[in-house]
Design a protein around this motif. Structure first.
Motif, PDB file in Angstrom:
ATOM      1  N   LEU B 182     -39.598  -9.981 -19.733  1.00  0.00           N
ATOM      2  CA  LEU B 182     -39.991 -10.890 -18.667  1.00  0.00           C
ATOM      3  C   LEU B 182     -39.079 -12.105 -18.597  1.00  0.00           C
ATOM      4  N   GLY B 183     -38.039 -12.105 -19.427  1.00  0.00           N
ATOM      5  CA  GLY B 183     -37.045 -13.163 -19.301  1.00  0.00           C
ATOM      6  C   GLY B 183     -37.178 -14.296 -20.291  1.00  0.00           C
ATOM      7  N   ALA B 184     -38.089 -14.183 -21.262  1.00  0.00           N
ATOM      8  CA  ALA B 184     -38.253 -15.284 -22.196  1.00  0.00           C
ATOM      9  C   ALA B 184     -37.111 -15.310 -23.213  1.00  0.00           C
ATOM     10  N   THR B 185     -36.670 -16.511 -23.579  1.00  0.00           N
ATOM     11  CA  THR B 185     -35.689 -16.621 -24.649  1.00  0.00           C
ATOM     12  C   THR B 185     -36.389 -16.354 -25.970  1.00  0.00           C
ATOM     13  N   ARG B 186     -35.626 -16.195 -27.017  1.00  0.00           N
ATOM     14  CA  ARG B 186     -36.198 -15.906 -28.309  1.00  0.00           C
ATOM     15  C   ARG B 186     -37.152 -17.009 -28.751  1.00  0.00           C
ATOM     16  N   TRP B 187     -36.766 -18.242 -28.534  1.00  0.00           N
ATOM     17  CA  TRP B 187     -37.632 -19.345 -28.925  1.00  0.00           C
ATOM     18  C   TRP B 187     -38.940 -19.321 -28.114  1.00  0.00           C
ATOM     19  N   GLN B 188     -38.807 -19.045 -26.792  1.00  0.00           N
ATOM     20  CA  GLN B 188     -40.007 -18.993 -25.961  1.00  0.00           C
ATOM     21  C   GLN B 188     -40.937 -17.894 -26.446  1.00  0.00           C
ATOM     22  N   THR B 189     -40.359 -16.757 -26.807  1.00  0.00           N
ATOM     23  CA  THR B 189     -41.176 -15.664 -27.321  1.00  0.00           C
ATOM     24  C   THR B 189     -41.899 -16.100 -28.590  1.00  0.00           C
ATOM     25  N   PHE B 190     -41.183 -16.784 -29.472  1.00  0.00           N
ATOM     26  CA  PHE B 190     -41.819 -17.217 -30.715  1.00  0.00           C
ATOM     27  C   PHE B 190     -42.943 -18.194 -30.432  1.00  0.00           C
ATOM     28  N   TYR B 191     -42.636 -19.168 -29.558  1.00  0.00           N
ATOM     29  CA  TYR B 191     -43.564 -20.262 -29.325  1.00  0.00           C
ATOM     30  C   TYR B 191     -44.788 -19.828 -28.518  1.00  0.00           C
TER      31      TYR B 191
ATOM     32  N   ASN C  97     -51.061 -13.940 -18.226  1.00  0.00           N
ATOM     33  CA  ASN C  97     -50.202 -12.788 -18.497  1.00  0.00           C
ATOM     34  C   ASN C  97     -49.255 -12.559 -17.330  1.00  0.00           C
ATOM     35  N   ILE C  98     -49.831 -12.522 -16.139  1.00  0.00           N
ATOM     36  CA  ILE C  98     -49.009 -12.248 -14.973  1.00  0.00           C
ATOM     37  C   ILE C  98     -48.041 -13.396 -14.721  1.00  0.00           C
ATOM     38  N   ALA C  99     -48.500 -14.610 -14.987  1.00  0.00           N
ATOM     39  CA  ALA C  99     -47.656 -15.774 -14.716  1.00  0.00           C
ATOM     40  C   ALA C  99     -46.561 -15.963 -15.746  1.00  0.00           C
ATOM     41  N   PHE C 100     -46.663 -15.266 -16.853  1.00  0.00           N
ATOM     42  CA  PHE C 100     -45.768 -15.509 -17.993  1.00  0.00           C
ATOM     43  C   PHE C 100     -44.294 -15.540 -17.606  1.00  0.00           C
ATOM     44  N   GLY C 101     -43.854 -14.480 -16.907  1.00  0.00           N
ATOM     45  CA  GLY C 101     -42.444 -14.385 -16.563  1.00  0.00           C
ATOM     46  C   GLY C 101     -41.987 -15.552 -15.716  1.00  0.00           C
ATOM     47  N   LEU C 102     -42.907 -16.076 -14.911  1.00  0.00           N
ATOM     48  CA  LEU C 102     -42.554 -17.203 -14.063  1.00  0.00           C
ATOM     49  C   LEU C 102     -42.485 -18.491 -14.875  1.00  0.00           C
ATOM     50  N   ARG C 103     -43.355 -18.587 -15.863  1.00  0.00           N
ATOM     51  CA  ARG C 103     -43.407 -19.822 -16.646  1.00  0.00           C
ATOM     52  C   ARG C 103     -42.226 -19.965 -17.599  1.00  0.00           C
ATOM     53  N   VAL C 104     -41.631 -18.839 -17.978  1.00  0.00           N
ATOM     54  CA  VAL C 104     -40.552 -18.969 -18.955  1.00  0.00           C
ATOM     55  C   VAL C 104     -39.180 -19.059 -18.322  1.00  0.00           C
ATOM     56  N   LYS C 105     -39.162 -19.103 -17.003  1.00  0.00           N
ATOM     57  CA  LYS C 105     -37.862 -19.227 -16.346  1.00  0.00           C
ATOM     58  C   LYS C 105     -37.221 -20.549 -16.706  1.00  0.00           C
ATOM     59  N   VAL C 148     -52.638  -4.679 -14.763  1.00  0.00           N
ATOM     60  CA  VAL C 148     -52.186  -6.042 -15.073  1.00  0.00           C
ATOM     61  C   VAL C 148     -50.767  -6.000 -15.629  1.00  0.00           C
ATOM     62  N   ALA C 149     -50.502  -5.011 -16.489  1.00  0.00           N
ATOM     63  CA  ALA C 149     -49.155  -4.892 -17.055  1.00  0.00           C
ATOM     64  C   ALA C 149     -48.137  -4.695 -15.944  1.00  0.00           C
ATOM     65  N   LEU C 150     -48.512  -3.908 -14.964  1.00  0.00           N
ATOM     66  CA  LEU C 150     -47.622  -3.668 -13.838  1.00  0.00           C
ATOM     67  C   LEU C 150     -47.397  -4.951 -13.043  1.00  0.00           C
ATOM     68  N   ALA C 151     -48.487  -5.648 -12.748  1.00  0.00           N
ATOM     69  CA  ALA C 151     -48.363  -6.892 -11.997  1.00  0.00           C
ATOM     70  C   ALA C 151     -47.487  -7.882 -12.732  1.00  0.00           C
ATOM     71  N   ARG C 152     -47.664  -7.943 -14.052  1.00  0.00           N
ATOM     72  CA  ARG C 152     -46.884  -8.865 -14.870  1.00  0.00           C
ATOM     73  C   ARG C 152     -45.400  -8.560 -14.755  1.00  0.00           C
ATOM     74  N   ALA C 153     -45.074  -7.262 -14.762  1.00  0.00           N
ATOM     75  CA  ALA C 153     -43.663  -6.882 -14.662  1.00  0.00           C
ATOM     76  C   ALA C 153     -43.111  -7.188 -13.279  1.00  0.00           C
ATOM     77  N   LEU C 154     -43.964  -7.028 -12.263  1.00  0.00           N
ATOM     78  CA  LEU C 154     -43.500  -7.240 -10.900  1.00  0.00           C
ATOM     79  C   LEU C 154     -43.363  -8.715 -10.542  1.00  0.00           C
ATOM     80  N   ALA C 155     -44.047  -9.568 -11.288  1.00  0.00           N
ATOM     81  CA  ALA C 155     -44.082 -10.982 -10.938  1.00  0.00           C
ATOM     82  C   ALA C 155     -42.698 -11.614 -10.877  1.00  0.00           C
ATOM     83  N   VAL C 156     -41.793 -11.143 -11.723  1.00  0.00           N
ATOM     84  CA  VAL C 156     -40.461 -11.755 -11.726  1.00  0.00           C
ATOM     85  C   VAL C 156     -39.503 -11.039 -10.785  1.00  0.00           C
TER      86      VAL C 156
END
Lengths: 286, 284, 352
Positions: B182-191, C97-105, C148-156
């Motif tokens: 989902l694009g998380a960096t290693r640190w983000q994954t850890f945290y 869960n679904i928002a995860f990919g968006l939050r870690v950008k 949900v897993a699918l939605a999570r993957a599609l979110a990004v």
């Protein structure tokens, strides 16, 4: 589902992060643990090899060693029996108050060793609840060997039980029930069926119990009276020698305890692997 | 000790020995644990409320509480931080001597506290290896709260590492892979993923380390210097009062510490149950 | 995005997991990687994702839009991955869960909270789980978790969606419902999707194209139609659907002799159950005789199990429509003749 160690995962930190973390961890362990350990041996031999061995030529030191062994020789078997009984009761039956019992068994781990010793002084000391009765009957517990043994039992009794309880719970009752159906008595069932299954856990618990029994300081210090040659265990003797500025002797006796500790660690490491393997085998059998 | 076993409901288990094992267990516990603790509380009550309060709140005692609490807390926090790193390295990486370091973590567990006490004192004293380096820099360790903290770090370390190791070992790779995908960096994954997963274990390790530090005596009493109001920990104070035959004073402090121990025990039990529940949720 | 797999060979130690794989993936298609366990299909998927370690012995390129990504890590490939066991983050709600990919950008690209909420809610609607935002994974059923897993993957908004046996852990009914739903969703979104499965029914129903893989090699690539009705080799016909195996010879005048004895000169003939016909035992068209052992009437077709008259061990399976079956009045124990509607052999023999 795979854990990290099952799969060769691509999910890992960059090399320099790994280097940094390992470096930190190793440095921390070296500084906090390894160096103090080495210090014991260095200080013991500071005045040379002869001075080291002379330390053991002392009557008080020898008596202390003897007392340590006697205490362990009494406390460990008793705690062994207790541990087996308690885990048998907990693993084989369901009854009201079981979790309270388990918490009670964990108690010595949460209580300060000083308090552990102190409560016996309250009971059996000259001013204690049973003080008068004991004096009348010329029995001495506090400031005598019985008190030391008692205090040692208090701080070490959980070890065997804590090892056996989860092990026996995991093993279940099937084999014992099978044995009983085939006509075995309770004791036969225990010795022939249960005991072989728990032997590694038992040994592990005994080793930890023994290490703690020989090494206990705080609790024993309170009840001991510090009478050299009579009520001093090795740790207490170390304290006395140190306070008398007899550093070499103090550390010399400490080396014995350190060697015991290292030996315990070795056995622990070897057995841990065995116990974990037994538990894992049970889990996959389900 | 006569107990009515009818009160203890048990399942109709065909396995014999309930009477024997349960009986011995309760007998043993009563003599070793229950009666002594009852005696302690009994003694406390017989003092009367006022005296009890006076004994526990005089300046010297309060100073010891503060010192004990603060040093234990700092030591537990430091142990949590470094223990996390140590546990992670032991589970995830291979490096030279790893097995030895893994076994060494238990050293404070196996070594008598008196021995660790004199070793640490010698090490950080004026002539000691570390003392020689630190004192000229202005860091006096022995006979200060810092020394006490270092001793408490020593004895509390195994608790954090040994609680975290199984938690790290049980992590599932797919959680980390999903996070990375989902694009998380290693640190983000850890945290955001790994740390929250092991948080109950982390907290448990902290609590165990903290509880142990609160009650520690042997490894501290040599390096502390034991100066009243300055470097006198509560456990030492109990012994001092005992030696002066001030049973009341000693009892009062002991009761307070025991009550705190009970609370810690309860807390740790709850934390362990939370950890187990978390694990149970995963196995769906 | 176009994906090209060129000459990929992957080793695990001495074991060849993938052997010279070449594949072009059409943008917007749903491609199924179909094969038995150990065939290498999951390895291939994970290599496309970047989840497999690249050893020195590994050869080949993976091109995303003509750029080789073989050494790019998974978080740099812009793919979405759905795991067989969902891998949802247990300590987070469905929403998180679904928002995860968006939050870690990275900060520059990260949408603000409002945008995230909007996006997530839209996805929740898409997967028909609006109202479930604050539930935790352990409160959901298997099918819900997978959605949900699918939605999570599609979110990004990945360029390609990779699914690793996504329905493997679900009940049969849920599986069929979910794969229909996935097909609809994929068509609607138009996102290039690669699906790994060992379930040939699933592949046949859902995929635009199927890649049949065995022992690290591609056996055939084609539409479901092609792969089922024109299998390229014995493995493919065996793997997709049931098939009858005969040994025999083509004799003079084109007559077929399907004796039951195995002779090294004999050719193997593979015929699907629906390509066989039951005729009267005296019919001249019958190439062999068989005894009816079992008739299964429950199902969309009638399945008849027979054994070769001269060899009780040889089983033959015939499928006919109910109409045809009712016309013939066949019962258990009857001896009938078997006639192929179509024959197929892969050793250079011609089809009849």
């Amino acid at each position: 589902m795979k854990t990290f160690n099952d799969a060769k995962s691509t999910q890992n930190e960059s090399k320099w992060v790994q280097f940094l973390l390992i470096g930190t961890a190793v440095l921390f362990l070296l500084v906090m643990l390894v160096v103090p350990l080495i210090t014991i041996f260095i200080e013991a031999f500071r005045k040379g090899v002869e001075a080291y061995f002379v330390s053991f030529n002392d009557e008080y030191v020898l008596q202390a060693i003897k007392l340590t062994f006697i205490t362990a020789a009494i406390a460990v078997p008793l705690n062994l029996v207790f541990g087996v009984c308690a885990s048998w009761a907990i693993a084989k039956y369901s009854f009201f108050g079981k979790s309270l019992l388990i918490t009670l068994i964990d108690l010595p781990f949460a209580v300060s060793p000083v308090i552990s010793g102190f409560v016996y002084v309250l009971l059996f000391g000259a001013q204690g609840w049973f003080g008068h009765w004991l004096i009348e009957h010329d029995v001495q517990i506090i400031f005598a060997v019985p008190g030391i043994v008692l205090a040692t039992i208090f701080v070490t009794f959980p070890f065997v039980a804590r090892e056996l309880i989860p092990l026996m719970q995991e093993q279940g009752n099937d084999e014992e029930q099978a044995a009983l159906l085939l006509g075995a008595s309770g004791f036969q069932t225990f010795f022939k069926v249960t005991l072989p299954n728990i032997k590694w856990g038992l040994l592990y618990g005994v080793i930890l119990c023994n290490a703690r029994a020989m090494g206990e300081f705080g609790a024993v210090s309170v009840v001991s009276g510090h009478i050299q040659g009579v009520t001093n265990t090795m740790p207490l003797q170390v304290e006395i020698l140190y306070n008398e500025y007899n550093f070499v002797a103090a550390f010399a006796v400490s080396t014995l305890l350190a060697i015991l500790a290292l030996f315990t660690l070795l056995l622990k490491y070897m057995l841990e692997w065995k116990v974990a393997r037994d538990l894992a085998k049970l889990k996959t059998d389900e | 000790m006569r107990l009515n076993f009818g009160m203890i409901k048990r399942s109709k288990s065909p396995i014999p020995g309930f009477g024997l094992t349960m009986g011995f267990t309760i007998f043993y516990l009563s003599i070793i644990v229950l009666i002594p603790i009852v005696a302690l509380f009994g003694e406390a009550f017989s003092m009367g409320f006022d005296e009890f309060i006076r004994a526990t709140t005089n300046d010297r005692v309060v100073a010891s509480y503060k010192l004990t609490f603060l040093t234990s807390l700092i030591a537990a926090l430091i142990n949590t931080f470094f223990g996390l790193i140590v546990a992670w390295c032991l589970v995830r990486y291979t490096f030279w001597g790893k097995r030895v370091f893994d076994a060494i973590v238990d050293l404070p567990f196996a070594l008598p506290t008196a021995v660790s006490g004199i070793a640490l004192t010698t090490l950080y004293s004026h002539q000691g290896w570390f003392g020689q380096i630190l004192e000229p820099l202005g860091f006096k360790i022995v006979f200060t709260p810092t020394g006490i903290t270092i001793a408490l770090i020593f004895i509390g370390l195994p608790f954090v590492v040994r609680t975290l190791q199984p938690a790290f070992e049980e992590l599932e790779v797919e959680q980390e892979e999903a996070s990375a995908s989902l694009g998380a960096t290693r640190w983000q994954t850890f945290y955001k993923v790994i740390l929250p997963t092991v948080f109950p274990a982390l907290l448990t390790g902290f609590a165990l380390s903290f509880a142990r530090a609160l009650g520690e005596y042997g490894s501290v009493v040599f390096i502390a210097g034991n100066m009243p109001m300055k470097t006198e920990i509560s456990t030492l104070l109990i012994i001092t009062k005992l030696e002066q035959y001030d049973y009341a004073g000693a009892t009062a402090i002991a009761v307070v510490m025991l009550l705190i121990s009970f609370v810690m025990l309860l807390l740790i039990n709850m934390l362990q149950r939370w950890s187990a529940k978390r694990k149970g949720m995963e196995a769906i | 995005m176009t994906i090209e797999i060129k000459n990929i060979t992957k080793y695990f130690g001495n074991f060849i997991a993938l052997n010279n794989i070449n594949l072009n993936i059409v943008p917007g298609e749903l491609l199924a990687l179909l094969g038995p366990s150990g065939s290498g299909k999951t390895t291939l998927l994970r290599m496309i994702a970047g989840l497999e370690t690249v050893e020195e012995t590994d050869i080949g390129e993976i091109l995303f839009n003509d750029v080789n990504v073989a050494h790019k890590k998974i978080d740099e490939r812009d793919i979405g991955f759905v795991f067989q066991h969902y891998a949802l983050f247990r300590h987070m709600t469905v929403f998180e869960n679904i928002a995860f990919g968006l939050r870690v950008k990275p900060k520059k690209e990260r949408p603000n909270n409002e945008e995230i909420t909007q996006k997530v809610n839209k996805l929740l609607k898409l997967i028909q789980l609006d109202g479930f935002a604050s539930r935790f994974p352990w409160q959901l059923s298997g099918g819900q978790r997978q959605r949900v897993a699918l939605a999570r993957a599609l979110a990004v908004e990945p360029k390609v969606l990779l699914l690793d046996e996504p329905f493997g852990a679900l009940d049969a009914k849920v599986r069929t419902d979910l794969r229909k739903w996935l097909k609809e969703l994929q068509t609607q979104l138009g996102i290039t999707t690669i699906l790994v499965t060992h379930d040939q029914e699933e592949a046949l129903e859902v995929a635009d194209r199927i890649v049949v893989i065995s022992h690290g090699k591609i056996e055939q690539v084609g539409t479901p139609q092609e792969v089922f009705h024109n299998p390229a080799n014995e493995f493919v016909i065996n793997f997709l659907g049931s098939v009858n195996l005969f040994h025999g010879r083509v004799e003079e005048e084109g007559r077929l002799n399907l004796s039951h004895s195995l002779d090294n000169d004999d050719t193997k003939f593979l015929i699907r159950p629906h390509e066989l016909e039951m005729v009267s035992k005296s019919s001249a068209d019958a190439i062999l005789l068989a005894t009816v052992k079992h008739i299964q009437l429950a199902g969309s077709q009638v399945k008849v199990e027979l054994t070769h008259l001269d060899n009780e061990q040889k089983n033959i399976l015939v499928e006919v429509s109910h109409y045809e079956f009712n016309d013939k009045n066949i019962q258990k124990g009857d001896v009938v003749g078997i006639r192929p509607r179509q024959l197929r052999t892969f050793e250079g023999g011609a089809g009849i």
